[in-house]
Design a protein around this motif. Sequence first.
Motif, PDB file in Angstrom:
ATOM      1  N   LYS A 157      13.926 -16.453  49.715  1.00 57.33           N
ATOM      2  CA  LYS A 157      14.361 -15.720  48.525  1.00 57.33           C
ATOM      3  C   LYS A 157      14.731 -14.261  48.811  1.00 57.33           C
ATOM      4  CE  LYS A 157      11.904 -18.462  45.056  1.00 57.33           C
ATOM      5  NZ  LYS A 157      10.945 -18.428  43.924  1.00 57.33           N
ATOM      6  N   TYR A 158      14.678 -13.878  50.073  1.00 57.71           N
ATOM      7  CA  TYR A 158      14.964 -12.481  50.414  1.00 57.71           C
ATOM      8  C   TYR A 158      16.402 -12.115  50.078  1.00 57.71           C
ATOM      9  CZ  TYR A 158      15.552  -8.192  53.045  1.00 57.71           C
ATOM     10  OH  TYR A 158      15.836  -6.887  53.392  1.00 57.71           O
ATOM     11  N   ARG A 159      16.572 -10.991  49.399  1.00 55.36           N
ATOM     12  CA  ARG A 159      17.899 -10.508  49.052  1.00 55.36           C
ATOM     13  C   ARG A 159      18.002  -8.999  49.264  1.00 55.36           C
ATOM     14  NH1 ARG A 159      20.663  -7.975  45.676  1.00 55.36           N
ATOM     15  NH2 ARG A 159      22.819  -8.447  45.166  1.00 55.36           N
ATOM     16  N   GLY A 160      17.403  -8.539  50.329  1.00 58.22           N
ATOM     17  CA  GLY A 160      17.496  -7.127  50.652  1.00 58.22           C
ATOM     18  C   GLY A 160      16.321  -6.314  50.162  1.00 58.22           C
ATOM     19  N   CYS A 161      16.254  -5.095  50.622  1.00 56.80           N
ATOM     20  CA  CYS A 161      15.235  -4.145  50.170  1.00 56.80           C
ATOM     21  C   CYS A 161      15.623  -3.648  48.782  1.00 56.80           C
ATOM     22  CB  CYS A 161      15.174  -2.978  51.151  1.00 56.80           C
ATOM     23  SG  CYS A 161      14.237  -1.558  50.555  1.00 56.80           S
ATOM     24  N   PRO A 162      14.770  -3.807  47.782  1.00 56.34           N
ATOM     25  CA  PRO A 162      15.139  -3.377  46.427  1.00 56.34           C
ATOM     26  C   PRO A 162      15.455  -1.889  46.331  1.00 56.34           C
ATOM     27  CG  PRO A 162      12.795  -3.898  46.551  1.00 56.34           C
ATOM     28  CD  PRO A 162      13.421  -4.392  47.824  1.00 56.34           C
ATOM     29  N   PHE A 163      14.815  -1.089  47.144  1.00 57.67           N
ATOM     30  CA  PHE A 163      15.054   0.353  47.101  1.00 57.67           C
ATOM     31  C   PHE A 163      16.439   0.696  47.657  1.00 57.67           C
ATOM     32  CE2 PHE A 163      10.532  -0.509  47.524  1.00 57.67           C
ATOM     33  CZ  PHE A 163      10.038   0.143  46.408  1.00 57.67           C
ATOM     34  N   LEU A 164      16.811   0.054  48.752  1.00 61.52           N
ATOM     35  CA  LEU A 164      18.144   0.273  49.307  1.00 61.52           C
ATOM     36  C   LEU A 164      19.214  -0.313  48.394  1.00 61.52           C
ATOM     37  CD1 LEU A 164      17.509  -0.506  53.082  1.00 61.52           C
ATOM     38  CD2 LEU A 164      17.803   1.745  52.012  1.00 61.52           C
ATOM     39  N   ASN A 165      18.936  -1.474  47.809  1.00 62.78           N
ATOM     40  CA  ASN A 165      19.898  -2.096  46.903  1.00 62.78           C
ATOM     41  C   ASN A 165      20.228  -1.178  45.731  1.00 62.78           C
ATOM     42  OD1 ASN A 165      19.748  -4.332  48.534  1.00 62.78           O
ATOM     43  ND2 ASN A 165      18.608  -5.604  47.095  1.00 62.78           N
ATOM     44  N   VAL A 166      19.194  -0.637  45.113  1.00 64.13           N
ATOM     45  CA  VAL A 166      19.395   0.220  43.943  1.00 64.13           C
ATOM     46  C   VAL A 166      20.055   1.536  44.341  1.00 64.13           C
ATOM     47  CG1 VAL A 166      18.209   1.568  42.161  1.00 64.13           C
ATOM     48  CG2 VAL A 166      17.563  -0.809  42.560  1.00 64.13           C
ATOM     49  N   ALA A 167      19.659   2.084  45.482  1.00 66.40           N
ATOM     50  CA  ALA A 167      20.273   3.340  45.938  1.00 66.40           C
ATOM     51  C   ALA A 167      21.766   3.154  46.159  1.00 66.40           C
ATOM     52  CB  ALA A 167      19.599   3.810  47.219  1.00 66.40           C
ATOM     53  N   THR A 168      22.164   1.956  46.592  1.00 68.32           N
ATOM     54  CA  THR A 168      23.585   1.673  46.798  1.00 68.32           C
ATOM     55  C   THR A 168      24.320   1.595  45.466  1.00 68.32           C
ATOM     56  OG1 THR A 168      23.118   0.447  48.832  1.00 68.32           O
ATOM     57  CG2 THR A 168      25.232   0.016  47.770  1.00 68.32           C
ATOM     58  N   GLU A 169      23.673   1.019  44.466  1.00 66.72           N
ATOM     59  CA  GLU A 169      24.308   0.874  43.156  1.00 66.72           C
ATOM     60  C   GLU A 169      24.378   2.182  42.386  1.00 66.72           C
ATOM     61  OE1 GLU A 169      24.130  -2.760  40.776  1.00 66.72           O
ATOM     62  OE2 GLU A 169      22.268  -3.210  41.844  1.00 66.72           O
ATOM     63  N   PHE A 170      23.452   3.091  42.663  1.00 65.40           N
ATOM     64  CA  PHE A 170      23.397   4.350  41.914  1.00 65.40           C
ATOM     65  C   PHE A 170      23.403   5.533  42.890  1.00 65.40           C
ATOM     66  CE2 PHE A 170      21.385   1.099  39.313  1.00 65.40           C
ATOM     67  CZ  PHE A 170      22.080   1.234  38.118  1.00 65.40           C
ATOM     68  N   PRO A 171      24.596   5.998  43.263  1.00 65.29           N
ATOM     69  CA  PRO A 171      24.697   7.069  44.262  1.00 65.29           C
ATOM     70  C   PRO A 171      24.323   8.463  43.761  1.00 65.29           C
ATOM     71  CG  PRO A 171      26.882   6.469  43.451  1.00 65.29           C
ATOM     72  CD  PRO A 171      25.919   5.480  42.865  1.00 65.29           C
ATOM     73  N   ALA A 172      24.300   8.665  42.447  1.00 60.42           N
ATOM     74  CA  ALA A 172      23.977   9.998  41.929  1.00 60.42           C
ATOM     75  C   ALA A 172      22.560  10.393  42.335  1.00 60.42           C
ATOM     76  CB  ALA A 172      24.107  10.026  40.405  1.00 60.42           C
ATOM     77  N   PRO A 173      22.386  11.539  42.993  1.00 65.38           N
ATOM     78  CA  PRO A 173      21.062  11.915  43.506  1.00 65.38           C
ATOM     79  C   PRO A 173      20.000  12.103  42.439  1.00 65.38           C
ATOM     80  CG  PRO A 173      22.608  13.756  43.681  1.00 65.38           C
ATOM     81  CD  PRO A 173      23.409  12.541  43.317  1.00 65.38           C
ATOM     82  N   ASP A 174      20.421  12.381  41.200  1.00 62.00           N
ATOM     83  CA  ASP A 174      19.441  12.615  40.142  1.00 62.00           C
ATOM     84  C   ASP A 174      19.166  11.375  39.292  1.00 62.00           C
ATOM     85  OD1 ASP A 174      21.955  12.568  39.025  1.00 62.00           O
ATOM     86  OD2 ASP A 174      21.585  14.225  37.619  1.00 62.00           O
ATOM     87  N   HIS A 175      19.761  10.236  39.647  1.00 64.12           N
ATOM     88  CA  HIS A 175      19.468   9.022  38.881  1.00 64.12           C
ATOM     89  C   HIS A 175      17.993   8.677  39.090  1.00 64.12           C
ATOM     90  CE1 HIS A 175      19.334   4.817  37.632  1.00 64.12           C
ATOM     91  NE2 HIS A 175      20.463   5.036  36.988  1.00 64.12           N
ATOM     92  N   PRO A 176      17.247   8.391  38.019  1.00 63.64           N
ATOM     93  CA  PRO A 176      15.795   8.175  38.152  1.00 63.64           C
ATOM     94  C   PRO A 176      15.418   7.069  39.132  1.00 63.64           C
ATOM     95  CG  PRO A 176      16.592   7.501  35.967  1.00 63.64           C
ATOM     96  CD  PRO A 176      17.679   8.288  36.608  1.00 63.64           C
ATOM     97  N   ARG A 181      17.230   6.100  41.774  1.00 66.99           N
ATOM     98  CA  ARG A 181      17.519   6.579  43.132  1.00 66.99           C
ATOM     99  C   ARG A 181      16.428   7.548  43.596  1.00 66.99           C
ATOM    100  NH1 ARG A 181      22.017   6.526  46.462  1.00 66.99           N
ATOM    101  NH2 ARG A 181      21.998   8.110  48.098  1.00 66.99           N
ATOM    102  N   VAL A 182      15.918   8.338  42.690  1.00 67.65           N
ATOM    103  CA  VAL A 182      14.837   9.271  43.028  1.00 67.65           C
ATOM    104  C   VAL A 182      13.631   8.496  43.559  1.00 67.65           C
ATOM    105  CG1 VAL A 182      13.165  10.893  42.071  1.00 67.65           C
ATOM    106  CG2 VAL A 182      15.580  11.082  41.439  1.00 67.65           C
ATOM    107  N   VAL A 183      13.298   7.385  42.892  1.00 72.36           N
ATOM    108  CA  VAL A 183      12.176   6.558  43.339  1.00 72.36           C
ATOM    109  C   VAL A 183      12.482   5.968  44.718  1.00 72.36           C
ATOM    110  CG1 VAL A 183      10.752   4.541  42.841  1.00 72.36           C
ATOM    111  CG2 VAL A 183      11.518   5.993  40.970  1.00 72.36           C
ATOM    112  N   SER A 184      13.711   5.504  44.904  1.00 72.05           N
ATOM    113  CA  SER A 184      14.113   4.898  46.175  1.00 72.05           C
ATOM    114  C   SER A 184      14.007   5.889  47.324  1.00 72.05           C
ATOM    115  CB  SER A 184      15.550   4.371  46.080  1.00 72.05           C
ATOM    116  OG  SER A 184      15.659   3.344  45.121  1.00 72.05           O
TER     117      SER A 184
END
Length: 202
Positions: free
Chosen positions: A112-131, A133-136
């Motif tokens: 069921k592996y589909r990547g690191c959730p933190f990297l996945n979300v960081a890719t989808e939301f490049p804005a540095p201040d997106h909440p 991405r901040v967690v990622s």
Amino acid sequence: MSKATVATAKEAVNAGSPSVRDRVLDTAAELFYQEGVRAVGVDLVVERSGVAKTSLYRHFATKDELVAAVLERDDVNYWDAWDRIAKRHKNAPGDELKAHLQWIARDIATPKYRGCPFLNVATEFPAPDHPARVVSVRHKVELRRRLSALVKQIGIARPDSLASQIALLVDGAYVYGQLTREAAQPLVPAALALISAAENAG
């Protein structure tokens, strides 16, 4: 009967099950991970979780807040697992580091592996201040900090440099693992080779 009323009735039936917040997080986490955050709307989370939209918004004012909350929980779970491994290898930093890498490799190799959730979300939301991405970013900074602490305990002369190299291997395996499960196989030997080279150079 309105959809909201039906959903509220379902919540009442499920009173003995996980809380509304947990059901939303469970559902959103699965959908976001399998489909991608941008592909999943709040309405789908409501439908799959069986909660009223008003109930969802009582806990999460926006979808961005929901995404960040999912990652916050992922972050807690990740470090809980890390700490359990660390406890089993107390005062043996080399064994502990190897065990962490083996655990990561096993996770990547699961069906069921589909990547690191933190990297996945960081890719989808490049804005540095997106909440989310901040967690990622915070998660990845913490990973490097923990790797550096272990490498320093092993006795490597330049722990920060080696920790960055191992973190790069880990994240590379996380990304490549979406394409082939074989990506996990060289992770541990590659990291151990880096450690051995650093020890010999020191």
